[in-house]
Structure formats: C-alpha cells, structure tokens
Write an enzyme that holds these catalytic residues in place. Structure first.
Site, short mmCIF file in Angstrom:
data_model
loop_
_atom_site.label_atom_id
_atom_site.label_comp_id
_atom_site.label_asym_id
_atom_site.label_seq_id
_atom_site.Cartn_x
_atom_site.Cartn_y
_atom_site.Cartn_z
N GLY A 60 -1.28 -5.54 7.00
CA GLY A 60 -0.47 -5.49 8.21
C GLY A 60 -1.02 -4.57 9.28
N SER A 62 -4.49 -3.13 9.08
CA SER A 62 -5.93 -2.87 9.03
C SER A 62 -6.69 -4.05 8.46
CB SER A 62 -6.20 -1.62 8.18
OG SER A 62 -5.74 -1.82 6.85
N ASP A 174 2.45 4.84 -3.27
CA ASP A 174 2.38 3.38 -3.21
C ASP A 174 1.48 2.86 -4.33
OD1 ASP A 174 2.97 0.83 -2.26
OD2 ASP A 174 1.28 0.80 -0.89
N ASN A 179 -3.70 -1.44 -5.97
CA ASN A 179 -4.32 -0.19 -5.55
C ASN A 179 -5.10 0.50 -6.67
OD1 ASN A 179 -3.65 -0.21 -2.84
ND2 ASN A 179 -1.73 0.88 -3.12
#
Length: 327
Positions: A60, A62, A174, A179
């Site tokens: 959203g 980058s 997050d 990730n």
C-alpha cells in the site's frame, strides 16, 4: 527481501463456514497498479547509484525492487516509498523512524536496513540486503504443515532475532509469515530472518512518535494482533511473542487458532476466549509443544513468556532439545 513468484492459492483445508480457519492467501498486487512513478523503476538507474533490475513486490505504501549497487556490484533490495505517501509528512516520519531503528539491528536472524536515501526528484527509499529464499507464507502454501522439529527450529531462530531487537527496545508489531524469510544455508537447512520492522516502535518513544499511533489507530495485520494491540494499548515484547505463537500454530496446522468468518470476527474471538487447541487439528502433535504454543498465545501478557529467549528455550525443551540452540 525475496526472489519469488506470486504465491499459489492454497488448497482447501476443509474448514466449515462456521470456523473459517484455513491458511490465509498472501495479498497480491492488483493488476494495473503501476501508474505510480515509484512502481515503474525497473531497468532504470536510481539516484545515480543503483541499477534497478526488477520489481519484487508492492504494497500500500511502497514498491520493492532487486537492484545492484553500481560502485560495488553488490546485490541489494530497495523499498521505494510511493510519492503520494511521500507528500504525507507522517508517512515520511514513520519511514525515517523505520530506517533509524533497523539500521541498529545487526543479527543473522534480522534483515537490517543499510541506507535511507532520497533522489533529486523526491523519491524516498530504503536499501536492504538482497536475500534469496522463500517467504514463510509461501513455504506453508508449497509444502503444507511442518514437522515439529523443522517448525521449532525456525521459530527458535525467529525468537533469537526478536530477542535481539527487543533488547534494543524495538518491538516489531507486525510479525506474520509474510515477514519471515527462509534463507537456504550451505548444509541444506533454512535460516529464518525476521524482516520489515516498518511498524516497529521504540519503547522509549516520546510524544513525537506517539502522535504516529494515536488512540484508535491500529497498525498491524489483524490475524496476528495480540489482544492488547487490538485494544490499542501500549505494546511490549510480549505482543510479538503472541504473534509468533500464532505464526507457529499456522506453521504446524495450516490454520489459524481462532474461528471467524473474517478477520474482524477472529479479532473479536481473541478478545473473548482462548485459542483453539492445536491438537484438535493435529492429534499426533506433541502435547508438551502444544502447551508451549498455547502459553505464548495467552490473552493476558503476564501469563506469556517474559521474553522471546524464554519462549525459544521452552520450544527447544518441548521437543527434548532436538534442534540446535540458536538463542
């Protein structure tokens, strides 16, 4: 960062409509999202310093590219902030904060930030090591639930990276399979690397940073948020432990530990009751290991492990030390 193709859709897990706990599909960029100047940098020279090779992904705020540093020939990954968000001072402040924190991280189980730059025409970007491997989310889709030994090894390494960051007063906020990168090692094993501290928050943050996460604004991924994060309360390392517990549950079962027809219902379930017992989905799973994961996902932070290192040691003990101690 990662060199992967778009993830395949996971196979059906047989979940009923009343208990939507199947593996989440990784978010894919929508077709036609390349009008943004930051999204059209492939085959160009960035800031007279980097030869951009190809786009690896986008989100959203980058775009991420594989690139080569011209002077050294070093392969890097570059995250470029969208200009429309670059005009938002709070977004720029957040990105600079991300870089300032992540530049302090130097650990084999953490992806560090090498440089924060800005081009003459105002594109702001972050430079990171280029890591070849699979995202944990993609590995789950490709191979399905993991064995206790394989999964615990990756969780313990993730604990080591998180504990290192926590000691520097950095909370990830997050943590999710998207990730965590799995980097192949020479011996055939995988090294877990925790990436994207883009929502990281320094515990000693002052009023300036507090404004970035004003009451009522929740940053993170709904399926992995701790109850205190859902409520907008102050976070500490135990919130990351909670998220990593959910990551582990999904690694071992292919499902999420809370029922709901959507992310919002699963968030509510986390506030109202305990997670679904892991052995309900996998009867052959070691009871001792299930107990460790359930403790990491306790709704009360005081009942979880006090730090990521203790969580990692408990995971190792739960399978009788059958993984190399990484912490």
């Amino acid at each position: 960062m990662v060199e992967v193709s778009a993830p395949a859709a996971p196979a059906s897990t047989g979940a009923t409509a009343a208990s939507k706990t199947s593996v989440r599909q990784a978010a894919k960029p929508k077709a036609g999202q390349t009008a943004d100047p930051a999204g059209t940098l492939s085959d160009q020279i960035l800031d007279n310093r980097y030869q951009v090779i190809k786009k690896l992904g986008e989100g959203g705020m980058s775009f991420v590219y594989e690139a080569r540093e011209i002077n050294t020939g070093e392969s890097v990954a570059i995250k470029v902030l969208s200009p429309k968000l670059g005009r938002d001072q709070s977004s720029v402040e957040r990105l600079r904060r991300e870089a300032g924190l992540a530049m302090r991280l130097d650990h084999p189980n953490v992806c560090r930030i090498l440089r924060l730059g800005e081009t003459e025409d105002g594109l702001i970007y972050l430079v990171m090591p280029y890591l070849k491997g699979d995202l944990l989310s993609d590995r789950e889709v490709k191979r399905g639930p993991m064995s206790p030994e394989v999964g615990v090894a990756l969780l313990v390494q993730s604990c080591a990276g998180l504990h290192y960051a926590h000691q520097l007063n950095i909370v990830h906020r997050d943590l999710k399979p998207e990730n965590i990168m799995l980097v192949p090692e020479p011996d055939g094993s995988d090294r877990a690397v925790v990436m994207d501290f883009g929502l990281a928050k320094e515990n000693r943050a002052g009023s300036g940073l507090a404004k970035l996460t004003a009451t009522g604004i929740i940053l993170g991924t709904p399926e992995f948020m701790s109850p205190e994060q859902i409520r907008g309360k102050p976070l500490d390392p135990r919130s990351d432990i909670y998220a990593l517990g959910i990551v582990g549950f999904e690694m071992f079962t292919g499902k999420l530990p809370f029922s709901g027809r959507n992310a919002q219902e699963m968030m509510i379930a986390r506030l109202r009751g305990p997670p679904i017992p892991l052995r309900q989905y996998r009867a052959d799973f070691p009871p001792k290991l299930e107990k460790v994961l359930m403790q990491s996902m306790d709704s009360n932070p005081d009942n979880r492990y006090p730090d990521a290192r203790q969580f990692g040691l408990a995971l190792i003990d739960a399978i009788d030390g059958r993984v190399a101690a990484a912490i």
